[in-house]
Scaffold this motif. Structure first.
Motif, short mmCIF file in Angstrom:
data_model
loop_
_atom_site.label_atom_id
_atom_site.label_comp_id
_atom_site.label_asym_id
_atom_site.label_seq_id
_atom_site.Cartn_x
_atom_site.Cartn_y
_atom_site.Cartn_z
N SER A 20 1.11 -1.53 0.15
CA SER A 20 0.06 0.39 0.02
C SER A 20 1.14 1.29 -0.07
CB SER A 20 -0.71 0.21 1.44
OG SER A 20 -0.01 0.17 2.82
N PRO A 21 -0.03 2.48 -0.46
CA PRO A 21 0.82 3.73 -0.35
C PRO A 21 1.91 3.91 1.67
CG PRO A 21 -0.94 3.77 -2.26
CD PRO A 21 -1.17 2.50 -1.42
N LEU A 22 0.63 3.69 2.20
CA LEU A 22 1.25 4.25 3.55
C LEU A 22 1.95 3.35 3.46
CD1 LEU A 22 -2.36 5.11 5.69
CD2 LEU A 22 -0.73 6.58 4.10
N ARG A 23 2.41 1.39 3.55
CA ARG A 23 3.35 0.76 3.90
C ARG A 23 4.17 1.90 3.17
NH1 ARG A 23 6.48 -2.38 6.69
NH2 ARG A 23 6.71 -4.30 6.24
N ALA A 24 4.53 1.65 2.01
CA ALA A 24 5.71 2.02 1.79
C ALA A 24 6.03 3.49 1.91
CB ALA A 24 5.37 2.30 0.15
N PHE A 25 5.00 4.38 2.09
CA PHE A 25 6.05 5.87 2.65
C PHE A 25 6.86 5.05 4.09
CE2 PHE A 25 5.06 9.69 5.24
CZ PHE A 25 6.35 10.54 4.29
N TYR A 26 5.96 4.00 4.79
CA TYR A 26 6.91 3.92 6.42
C TYR A 26 7.81 3.31 5.99
CZ TYR A 26 7.48 1.33 10.32
OH TYR A 26 8.09 1.10 11.26
N LEU A 27 7.90 2.30 5.38
CA LEU A 27 9.07 2.14 5.00
C LEU A 27 10.35 2.30 4.30
CD1 LEU A 27 8.34 -1.16 3.30
CD2 LEU A 27 9.02 -1.30 5.56
N ALA A 28 10.38 3.99 3.83
CA ALA A 28 11.05 4.92 2.71
C ALA A 28 11.59 6.36 4.40
CB ALA A 28 10.00 5.78 1.74
N THR A 29 10.57 6.47 5.51
CA THR A 29 10.91 7.00 6.47
C THR A 29 10.91 6.25 8.04
OG1 THR A 29 8.48 7.35 7.06
CG2 THR A 29 9.40 8.83 5.30
N GLY A 31 10.05 3.21 9.04
CA GLY A 31 10.77 1.84 8.90
C GLY A 31 12.19 2.09 8.27
N GLY A 32 12.68 2.16 7.30
CA GLY A 32 13.78 2.34 6.63
C GLY A 32 15.16 2.79 7.80
N ALA A 33 14.38 3.83 9.01
CA ALA A 33 15.74 4.52 9.81
C ALA A 33 15.76 3.30 10.53
CB ALA A 33 14.94 5.69 10.50
N ARG A 34 15.09 2.84 11.46
CA ARG A 34 14.87 1.67 12.39
C ARG A 34 15.32 0.92 11.90
NH1 ARG A 34 8.42 1.74 14.15
NH2 ARG A 34 8.62 3.23 16.33
N ALA A 35 15.42 0.41 10.93
CA ALA A 35 16.14 -0.78 10.30
C ALA A 35 17.36 -0.27 10.21
CB ALA A 35 15.45 -1.29 8.65
N LEU A 36 18.16 0.83 9.86
CA LEU A 36 19.40 1.23 10.29
C LEU A 36 19.39 1.80 11.34
CD1 LEU A 36 19.01 3.18 6.63
CD2 LEU A 36 20.34 1.10 7.06
N GLY A 37 19.03 1.65 12.36
CA GLY A 37 19.28 2.04 14.01
C GLY A 37 19.41 3.30 14.50
N GLY A 75 -11.05 7.08 8.73
CA GLY A 75 -10.75 7.50 10.49
C GLY A 75 -9.73 7.08 10.18
N ARG A 76 -8.59 7.67 9.65
CA ARG A 76 -7.23 7.31 9.70
C ARG A 76 -6.39 7.86 8.69
NH1 ARG A 76 -3.46 2.15 10.47
NH2 ARG A 76 -1.93 3.47 11.35
N GLU A 77 -5.28 8.89 9.46
CA GLU A 77 -4.57 9.47 8.46
C GLU A 77 -3.50 10.23 8.87
OE1 GLU A 77 -6.40 11.51 6.18
OE2 GLU A 77 -8.30 11.06 6.44
N THR A 78 -2.71 8.60 9.91
CA THR A 78 -1.71 8.72 9.74
C THR A 78 -0.97 7.22 9.56
OG1 THR A 78 -1.56 8.17 12.32
CG2 THR A 78 -2.16 10.17 11.48
N VAL A 79 0.90 7.03 9.55
CA VAL A 79 1.16 5.76 9.27
C VAL A 79 1.81 5.70 11.03
CG1 VAL A 79 2.97 4.99 8.02
CG2 VAL A 79 1.79 6.23 7.03
N GLY A 80 2.69 4.65 11.22
CA GLY A 80 3.05 3.87 12.36
C GLY A 80 3.52 3.07 12.90
N ALA A 81 3.81 2.87 13.80
CA ALA A 81 4.30 1.52 13.89
C ALA A 81 3.58 -0.24 13.64
CB ALA A 81 4.98 1.20 15.18
N ASP A 82 2.14 0.68 13.97
CA ASP A 82 1.73 -0.48 14.23
C ASP A 82 1.36 -1.25 11.93
OD1 ASP A 82 0.08 1.58 13.71
OD2 ASP A 82 -1.94 0.67 13.91
N ASP A 83 1.40 -0.26 11.44
CA ASP A 83 1.74 -0.02 9.86
C ASP A 83 2.88 -1.35 9.11
OD1 ASP A 83 -0.53 1.72 9.09
OD2 ASP A 83 1.06 3.25 9.50
N VAL A 84 3.73 -1.38 10.37
CA VAL A 84 5.04 -2.68 9.78
C VAL A 84 4.51 -3.59 9.20
CG1 VAL A 84 6.53 -3.73 10.34
CG2 VAL A 84 6.10 -1.31 11.53
#
Length: 86
Positions: A20-29, A31-37, A75-84
């Protein structure tokens, strides 16, 4: 980054997966930062974090608006950890 997200979407489609676009955006922000520590410094809007960002108009074109509307949970407009896992 948007081209990379587009490529990730295409690879997912070829693998019969959904990205999904929201999942992809999370991974690019975040999610990617978490993967790199480095999620303490980048990947989110928070006081003290480094930022290099753009603002996207999710209604800029009819196609973007339709895809965005289809990918959102009501009802959901944000992307967060639960989108992983999405």
């Amino acid at each position: 980054m948007l081209q990379t997200l587009g490529a990730a979407y295409n690879v997912a489609q070829l693998s019969h997966q959904h990205l999904s676009p929201l999942r992809a955006f999370y991974l690019a922000t975040l999610g990617g930062a978490r993967a790199l520590g480095v999620d303490g410094q980048v990947g989110r809007f928070t006081i003290g974090a480094e930022a290099d960002f753009i603002v996207l108009d999710l209604r800029a074109t009819e196609l973007i608006a339709r895809r965005t509307a289809r990918s959102r949970t009501p009802g959901r407009e944000t992307v967060g950890a639960d989108d992983v896992g999405r």
